[in-house]
Design a protein around this motif. Structure first.
Motif, PDB file in Angstrom:
ATOM      1  N   MET A 265       1.190  -0.896  -0.302  1.00 24.99           N
ATOM      2  CA  MET A 265       0.416  -0.008  -0.143  1.00 24.99           C
ATOM      3  C   MET A 265       0.903   0.941  -0.037  1.00 24.99           C
ATOM      4  SD  MET A 265      -2.567   1.406   3.101  1.00 24.99           S
ATOM      5  CE  MET A 265      -3.749  -0.048   2.544  1.00 24.99           C
ATOM      6  N   GLY A 266       0.595   2.224  -0.977  1.00 23.84           N
ATOM      7  CA  GLY A 266       1.147   3.508  -0.928  1.00 23.84           C
ATOM      8  C   GLY A 266       0.358   4.262  -0.283  1.00 23.84           C
ATOM      9  N   VAL A 267       0.849   5.489   0.314  1.00 28.78           N
ATOM     10  CA  VAL A 267      -0.124   6.456   1.398  1.00 28.78           C
ATOM     11  C   VAL A 267       0.688   7.699   1.697  1.00 28.78           C
ATOM     12  CG1 VAL A 267      -0.668   4.683   3.137  1.00 28.78           C
ATOM     13  CG2 VAL A 267       1.087   6.140   3.490  1.00 28.78           C
TER      14      VAL A 267
ATOM     15  N   VAL B 294       1.050  -4.256   3.668  1.00 32.58           N
ATOM     16  CA  VAL B 294       2.475  -3.724   3.537  1.00 32.58           C
ATOM     17  C   VAL B 294       2.788  -2.124   3.586  1.00 32.58           C
ATOM     18  CG1 VAL B 294       5.427  -3.739   3.341  1.00 32.58           C
ATOM     19  CG2 VAL B 294       4.072  -6.054   3.463  1.00 32.58           C
ATOM     20  N   VAL B 295       2.643  -1.189   4.245  1.00 32.09           N
ATOM     21  CA  VAL B 295       2.759  -0.177   4.016  1.00 32.09           C
ATOM     22  C   VAL B 295       4.295   1.080   3.341  1.00 32.09           C
ATOM     23  CG1 VAL B 295       2.314   2.066   4.752  1.00 32.09           C
ATOM     24  CG2 VAL B 295       0.503   0.149   5.182  1.00 32.09           C
ATOM     25  N   MET B 296       4.547   1.307   2.200  1.00 29.56           N
ATOM     26  CA  MET B 296       5.625   1.971   2.331  1.00 29.56           C
ATOM     27  C   MET B 296       5.519   3.242   2.416  1.00 29.56           C
ATOM     28  SD  MET B 296       6.580  -0.596  -1.449  1.00 29.56           S
ATOM     29  CE  MET B 296       5.287   0.370  -1.818  1.00 29.56           C
ATOM     30  N   VAL B 297       7.126   3.243   2.706  1.00 29.13           N
ATOM     31  CA  VAL B 297       6.968   5.529   3.568  1.00 29.13           C
ATOM     32  C   VAL B 297       8.428   5.489   3.501  1.00 29.13           C
ATOM     33  CG1 VAL B 297       6.348   6.395   5.193  1.00 29.13           C
ATOM     34  CG2 VAL B 297       4.978   4.442   4.979  1.00 29.13           C
TER      35      VAL B 297
ATOM     36  N   GLU C   1       9.535  12.087   3.615  1.00 27.03           N
ATOM     37  CA  GLU C   1       8.254  13.047   3.841  1.00 27.03           C
ATOM     38  C   GLU C   1       6.907  12.300   3.955  1.00 27.03           C
ATOM     39  OE1 GLU C   1       7.249  11.602  -0.466  1.00 27.03           O
ATOM     40  OE2 GLU C   1       8.776  11.448   1.656  1.00 27.03           O
ATOM     41  N   LYS C   2       6.890  11.162   4.007  1.00 27.35           N
ATOM     42  CA  LYS C   2       5.254  10.940   5.223  1.00 27.35           C
ATOM     43  C   LYS C   2       5.654  10.507   6.503  1.00 27.35           C
ATOM     44  CE  LYS C   2       4.948   9.056  -0.027  1.00 27.35           C
ATOM     45  NZ  LYS C   2       4.718   7.433  -0.485  1.00 27.35           N
ATOM     46  N   LEU C   3       5.722   9.873   6.957  1.00 28.08           N
ATOM     47  CA  LEU C   3       6.619  10.705   8.189  1.00 28.08           C
ATOM     48  C   LEU C   3       6.121  11.815   8.897  1.00 28.08           C
ATOM     49  CD1 LEU C   3       9.677   7.939   9.491  1.00 28.08           C
ATOM     50  CD2 LEU C   3       6.798   7.768   9.091  1.00 28.08           C
ATOM     51  N   ASN C   4       4.669  11.371  10.116  1.00 26.91           N
ATOM     52  CA  ASN C   4       4.441  11.980  10.621  1.00 26.91           C
ATOM     53  C   ASN C   4       4.111  13.077   9.483  1.00 26.91           C
ATOM     54  OD1 ASN C   4       5.616  10.486  13.099  1.00 26.91           O
ATOM     55  ND2 ASN C   4       7.610  11.930  12.954  1.00 26.91           N
ATOM     56  N   SER C   5       2.860  13.244   9.117  1.00 31.20           N
ATOM     57  CA  SER C   5       2.511  13.970   8.550  1.00 31.20           C
ATOM     58  C   SER C   5       1.201  12.990   8.281  1.00 31.20           C
ATOM     59  CB  SER C   5       3.333  14.239   7.366  1.00 31.20           C
ATOM     60  OG  SER C   5       3.402  13.464   6.289  1.00 31.20           O
ATOM     61  N   ALA C   6       0.040  14.426   7.829  1.00 30.68           N
ATOM     62  CA  ALA C   6      -1.273  13.417   7.870  1.00 30.68           C
ATOM     63  C   ALA C   6      -1.584  14.725   5.931  1.00 30.68           C
ATOM     64  CB  ALA C   6      -2.438  13.578   8.455  1.00 30.68           C
ATOM     65  N   SER C   7      -3.038  13.844   5.853  1.00 32.28           N
ATOM     66  CA  SER C   7      -3.325  13.925   4.604  1.00 32.28           C
ATOM     67  C   SER C   7      -5.260  14.232   4.557  1.00 32.28           C
ATOM     68  CB  SER C   7      -3.536  13.600   3.467  1.00 32.28           C
ATOM     69  OG  SER C   7      -2.413  13.158   2.548  1.00 32.28           O
ATOM     70  N   ALA C   8      -6.268  14.356   3.946  1.00 32.77           N
ATOM     71  CA  ALA C   8      -7.721  14.776   4.162  1.00 32.77           C
ATOM     72  C   ALA C   8      -8.248  13.370   4.844  1.00 32.77           C
ATOM     73  CB  ALA C   8      -8.383  15.601   3.209  1.00 32.77           C
ATOM     74  N   PHE C   9      -8.286  12.521   4.116  1.00 29.09           N
ATOM     75  CA  PHE C   9      -9.019  10.949   3.855  1.00 29.09           C
ATOM     76  C   PHE C   9      -8.068   9.688   4.636  1.00 29.09           C
ATOM     77  CE2 PHE C   9     -10.356  13.713   0.381  1.00 29.09           C
ATOM     78  CZ  PHE C   9     -11.687  14.179   0.875  1.00 29.09           C
ATOM     79  N   ALA C  10      -8.776   9.501   6.035  1.00 29.55           N
ATOM     80  CA  ALA C  10      -8.887   8.601   6.467  1.00 29.55           C
ATOM     81  C   ALA C  10      -8.636   7.093   5.922  1.00 29.55           C
ATOM     82  CB  ALA C  10      -9.044   8.307   8.385  1.00 29.55           C
ATOM     83  N   ILE C  11      -7.375   6.519   5.767  1.00 34.37           N
ATOM     84  CA  ILE C  11      -7.569   5.082   5.199  1.00 34.37           C
ATOM     85  C   ILE C  11      -7.917   3.656   6.250  1.00 34.37           C
ATOM     86  CG2 ILE C  11      -5.764   2.416   3.918  1.00 34.37           C
ATOM     87  CD1 ILE C  11      -4.618   5.318   3.321  1.00 34.37           C
TER      88      ILE C  11
END
Length: 249
Positions: free
Chosen positions: A169-171, A202-205, A208-218
């Motif tokens: 999964m990409g986030v 398996v989430v690949m991070v 720049e994605k750590l400790n951040s958030a976007s508008a919609f929760a998975i």
């Protein structure tokens, strides 16, 4: 204190603590919560933070257009991809999300690895044409151009018929309280559905994605079985992952 000075301090606190709360900011600056909420609204409108109930979180840098994201943290994504490929065993059924990190995963695949890929990403499907040992199953639907993936009811119907070994999964954001997030409502729903049909997610991070958030929760962090990160998460993130029993690579 001028509003512009207060905003600068709010951003500094957010960078240091990865979360700010409206009530605490109100007490800290000696202004009303309405004033703080106005500051947060204006900062969010500039794309400098992600508002949540009661406060704000750092905004994800991974919501830029696809062409731009292809050139962000390339070495980080390649390192993650090399680690991810090691988790794939011959004969497995593997769901590959769309995105720039999974594109690097495809590039890192051994030419002789035989397994089945299920994907809702046209780009991933086309990239796998050069791997004759990989059987590719494409999930069709409405194309969401920002991430170059298919979304909508057709995808969700097809997902219900899958039983996969792994889902990569990409986030766009991973945060200890906001969990796993992305920038589109429909895409979040597809990711959630795919995770429900895989034995392990398996989430690949990239960094720049750590400790951040976007508008919609998975979903919560616990939706992931494993998190692959290039770099060292801070102690708070490590503790959150441990509490949710998420393996860290």
């Amino acid at each position: 204190m001028l509003s512009v000075q207060r905003k600068q301090q709010i951003l500094a606190l957010l960078a240091a603590e990865n979360q700010v709360m409206s009530r605490e900011l109100s007490q800290r600056f000696g202004v009303s919560e309405d004033s703080i909420r106005r500051d947060l609204r204006e900062l969010a409108a500039e794309g400098l933070l992600q508002r949540v109930h009661g406060g704000a979180l750092p905004v994800s840098a991974a919501i830029a257009p696809f062409e731009t994201r292809k050139n962000v943290q390339i070495s980080s994504k390649q390192a993650i991809a090399r680690k991810a490929v090691q988790l794939i065993q011959p004969g497995q059924v593997v769901i590959l999300d769309g995105g720039t990190t999974t594109t690097e995963l495809v590039r890192a695949l051994p030419a002789d690895l035989a397994f089945t890929v299920i994907t809702h990403s046209p780009g991933i499907a086309v990239a796998l044409v050069d791997f004759p040992q990989v059987e590719v199953i494409m999930l069709g639907g409405q194309l969401y151009r920002h991430s170059v993936v298919n979304v909508g009811a057709t995808v969700l119907q097809a997902v219900a018929l899958i039983n996969a070994d792994l889902f990569f999964m990409g986030v766009t954001g991973v945060h200890k309280t906001a969990g796993l997030t992305t920038g589109n409502y429909e895409e979040a729903g597809v990711k959630r559905a795919l995770a429900a049909r895989a034995a392990e997610t398996v989430v690949m991070v990239s960094r720049e994605k750590l400790n951040s958030a976007s508008a919609f929760a998975i979903g919560d962090l616990s939706l992931a079985s494993t998190l692959i990160v290039d770099g060292e998460p801070d102690s708070a993130m490590r503790e959150a992952l441990q509490q949710q029993q998420v393996a860290l690579l």
